[in-house]
Design a protein around this motif. Structure first.
Motif, short mmCIF file in Angstrom:
data_model
loop_
_atom_site.label_atom_id
_atom_site.label_comp_id
_atom_site.label_asym_id
_atom_site.label_seq_id
_atom_site.Cartn_x
_atom_site.Cartn_y
_atom_site.Cartn_z
N VAL A 116 0.85 -1.19 0.00
CA VAL A 116 0.00 0.00 0.00
C VAL A 116 0.89 1.24 0.00
O VAL A 116 1.76 1.38 0.84
CB VAL A 116 -0.93 0.04 1.24
CG1 VAL A 116 -1.64 1.39 1.31
CG2 VAL A 116 -1.96 -1.08 1.19
N VAL A 117 0.69 2.10 -0.99
CA VAL A 117 1.34 3.42 -0.99
C VAL A 117 0.21 4.43 -1.10
O VAL A 117 -0.40 4.57 -2.15
CB VAL A 117 2.33 3.57 -2.16
CG1 VAL A 117 2.89 4.99 -2.21
CG2 VAL A 117 3.49 2.58 -2.03
N ASP A 118 -0.10 5.08 0.00
CA ASP A 118 -1.18 6.06 -0.04
C ASP A 118 -0.60 7.43 -0.39
O ASP A 118 0.59 7.55 -0.68
CB ASP A 118 -1.95 6.08 1.28
CG ASP A 118 -1.07 6.47 2.46
OD1 ASP A 118 0.08 6.90 2.25
OD2 ASP A 118 -1.55 6.35 3.60
N SER A 119 -1.46 8.46 -0.40
CA SER A 119 -0.98 9.76 -0.88
C SER A 119 0.12 10.32 0.01
O SER A 119 1.03 10.99 -0.47
CB SER A 119 -2.16 10.74 -0.99
OG SER A 119 -2.74 10.96 0.28
N PHE A 120 0.10 9.99 1.30
CA PHE A 120 1.15 10.48 2.19
C PHE A 120 2.49 9.85 1.83
O PHE A 120 3.50 10.53 1.65
CB PHE A 120 0.79 10.18 3.65
CG PHE A 120 1.81 10.72 4.62
CD1 PHE A 120 1.76 12.04 5.04
CD2 PHE A 120 2.83 9.92 5.10
CE1 PHE A 120 2.71 12.55 5.91
CE2 PHE A 120 3.79 10.41 5.98
CZ PHE A 120 3.72 11.73 6.39
N ARG A 141 3.84 11.08 -1.40
CA ARG A 141 4.47 12.40 -1.29
C ARG A 141 5.85 12.29 -0.67
O ARG A 141 6.79 12.96 -1.10
CB ARG A 141 3.60 13.35 -0.45
CG ARG A 141 4.18 14.76 -0.44
CD ARG A 141 3.34 15.71 0.35
NE ARG A 141 3.32 15.33 1.76
CZ ARG A 141 2.82 16.11 2.71
NH1 ARG A 141 2.27 17.26 2.41
NH2 ARG A 141 2.83 15.71 3.96
N ALA A 193 -0.30 -3.14 -8.67
CA ALA A 193 -1.55 -2.69 -8.03
C ALA A 193 -1.37 -1.33 -7.35
O ALA A 193 -2.31 -0.55 -7.25
CB ALA A 193 -2.03 -3.73 -7.02
N VAL A 194 -0.14 -1.05 -6.91
CA VAL A 194 0.14 0.24 -6.29
C VAL A 194 0.14 1.34 -7.35
O VAL A 194 -0.45 2.42 -7.16
CB VAL A 194 1.49 0.21 -5.53
CG1 VAL A 194 1.91 1.61 -5.12
CG2 VAL A 194 1.40 -0.69 -4.31
N LEU A 247 -1.42 1.28 -10.20
CA LEU A 247 -2.81 1.41 -10.63
C LEU A 247 -3.59 2.31 -9.66
O LEU A 247 -4.30 3.23 -10.06
CB LEU A 247 -3.40 0.00 -10.67
CG LEU A 247 -4.84 -0.28 -11.05
CD1 LEU A 247 -4.91 -1.62 -11.73
CD2 LEU A 247 -5.74 -0.29 -9.82
N THR A 248 -3.42 2.04 -8.37
CA THR A 248 -4.16 2.79 -7.36
C THR A 248 -3.75 4.26 -7.33
O THR A 248 -4.58 5.16 -7.26
CB THR A 248 -3.92 2.15 -5.97
OG1 THR A 248 -4.35 0.80 -6.02
CG2 THR A 248 -4.69 2.88 -4.89
N GLU A 294 -5.15 6.05 -10.40
CA GLU A 294 -6.60 6.22 -10.26
C GLU A 294 -6.94 7.32 -9.26
O GLU A 294 -7.89 8.08 -9.44
CB GLU A 294 -7.25 4.91 -9.81
CG GLU A 294 -7.45 3.93 -10.95
CD GLU A 294 -8.16 2.66 -10.52
OE1 GLU A 294 -8.43 1.84 -11.40
OE2 GLU A 294 -8.43 2.47 -9.33
N MET A 295 -6.13 7.40 -8.21
CA MET A 295 -6.37 8.43 -7.19
C MET A 295 -6.03 9.82 -7.71
O MET A 295 -6.43 10.82 -7.15
CB MET A 295 -5.47 8.16 -5.96
CG MET A 295 -6.16 7.46 -4.84
SD MET A 295 -5.31 7.76 -3.27
CE MET A 295 -3.71 7.07 -3.57
N GLY A 296 -5.24 9.85 -8.77
CA GLY A 296 -4.83 11.14 -9.31
C GLY A 296 -3.48 11.60 -8.78
O GLY A 296 -3.12 12.76 -8.86
N ARG A 297 -2.75 10.64 -8.25
CA ARG A 297 -1.45 10.95 -7.66
C ARG A 297 -0.36 10.41 -8.57
O ARG A 297 -0.40 9.25 -8.95
CB ARG A 297 -1.37 10.26 -6.29
CG ARG A 297 -0.10 10.52 -5.54
CD ARG A 297 -0.20 11.79 -4.74
NE ARG A 297 1.14 12.29 -4.48
CZ ARG A 297 1.41 13.56 -4.30
NH1 ARG A 297 0.46 14.45 -4.34
NH2 ARG A 297 2.63 13.96 -4.07
#
Lengths: 122, 135
Positions: free
Chosen positions: A53-57, A60, A84-85, A87-88, A91-94
């Motif tokens: 999982v690589v979220d927006s935080f 950044r 998958a990371v 792709l996510t 899709e998130m716009g990041r």
């Protein structure tokens, strides 16, 4: 949670193998910058193969770290983002803008060598 | 239908919540892409809790139905709430000096997105991802 940073010749390598809390991620960023300076490295490869999982935080942090390393006058490559990371994040716009990415660590080291060469030649 | 509730009270709980969601999605037989979408969404939403409300809960429900599986996650807090939800869902919005990628990013990742919030009465976001089963 200290992520080991290994030195081989004039380059550094590090692999994030555990889930990082936000504070761990910030500490990691600081460690990378300190270690690049301390080792007088020409560049660093950051392997993120193990991150599922690589979220927006985290995105950044990776983006900023790569740009900060370059600002110090060295090169940075991020290797091994999982499909998958990617792709996510898209899709998130990041996006990781202006960051050198490669499929895996081996390609990361090759790319880093080329970047160091190009920087030396210019 | 299985339901798990996770208390969110600190940064480590963000990781706990997203791992739990991922495990549930995996157990339901969802694709790696969907596991990652829902886990990343929960990461964003629980960070909002830590940032704005301090604490809250994550409720994870896995459903196995005839023809499809679904994972629903409800992320809830009793924090300050959102005054203008439409604005908070707009791209580039942030009140915390963060990315402004939280809510609009999550909305793009999941197929079902619902938000309820009132200033002074907290925020509840409900998201779901489902997968059709071909028999």
């Amino acid at each position: 949670m200290k992520i080991p940073i290994l030195k081989q010749g004039d380059i550094l390598m590090t692999s994030i193998q555990v889930e990082l809390s936000d504070q761990d991620a910030l500490d990691f960023q600081n460690d990378v910058l300190e270690e690049v300076l301390r080792a007088e490295a020409s560049g660093i490869v950051i392997d993120i193969t193990a991150l599922d999982v690589v979220d927006s935080f985290m995105a950044r942090i990776l983006n900023d770290t790569a740009n900060m390393v370059r600002m110090l006058g060295t090169e940075c490559v991020i290797a091994g983002m999982r499909p998958a990371v990617a792709l996510t994040l898209v899709e998130m716009g990041r996006k990781l803008i202006g960051v050198e990415m490669t499929l895996n660590l081996e390609q990361g080291i090759d790319r880093l060598r080329k970047l160091i060469e190009e920087r030396g030649a210019s | 239908m299985d339901t798990a509730v996770i208390q969110i009270d600190g940064l480590a709980d963000i990781i706990r919540a997203r791992q739990s969601v991922r495990d549930t999605a995996h157990a339901l037989g969802m694709t790696l892409a969907d596991q990652t979408r829902i886990a990343t969404s929960v990461s964003e939403l629980t960070r909002n809790i830590i940032q704005y409300a301090g604490k809250g809960t994550v409720t994870i429900t896995g459903e196995k139905n005839k023809g499809y599986v679904r994972i629903r996650v409800v992320v809830s807090d009793n924090g300050p709430g959102i005054a203008d939800i439409e604005e908070a869902l707009g791209d580039g919005f942030s009140t915390s000096g963060g990315l402004g990628m939280g809510l609009p990013g999550v909305k793009r990742l999941v197929e079902d997105f619902e938000i309820k919030s009132r200033p002074g009465h907290g925020t509840t976001v409900s998201i779901a991802v489902s997968r059709r089963l071909w028999v």
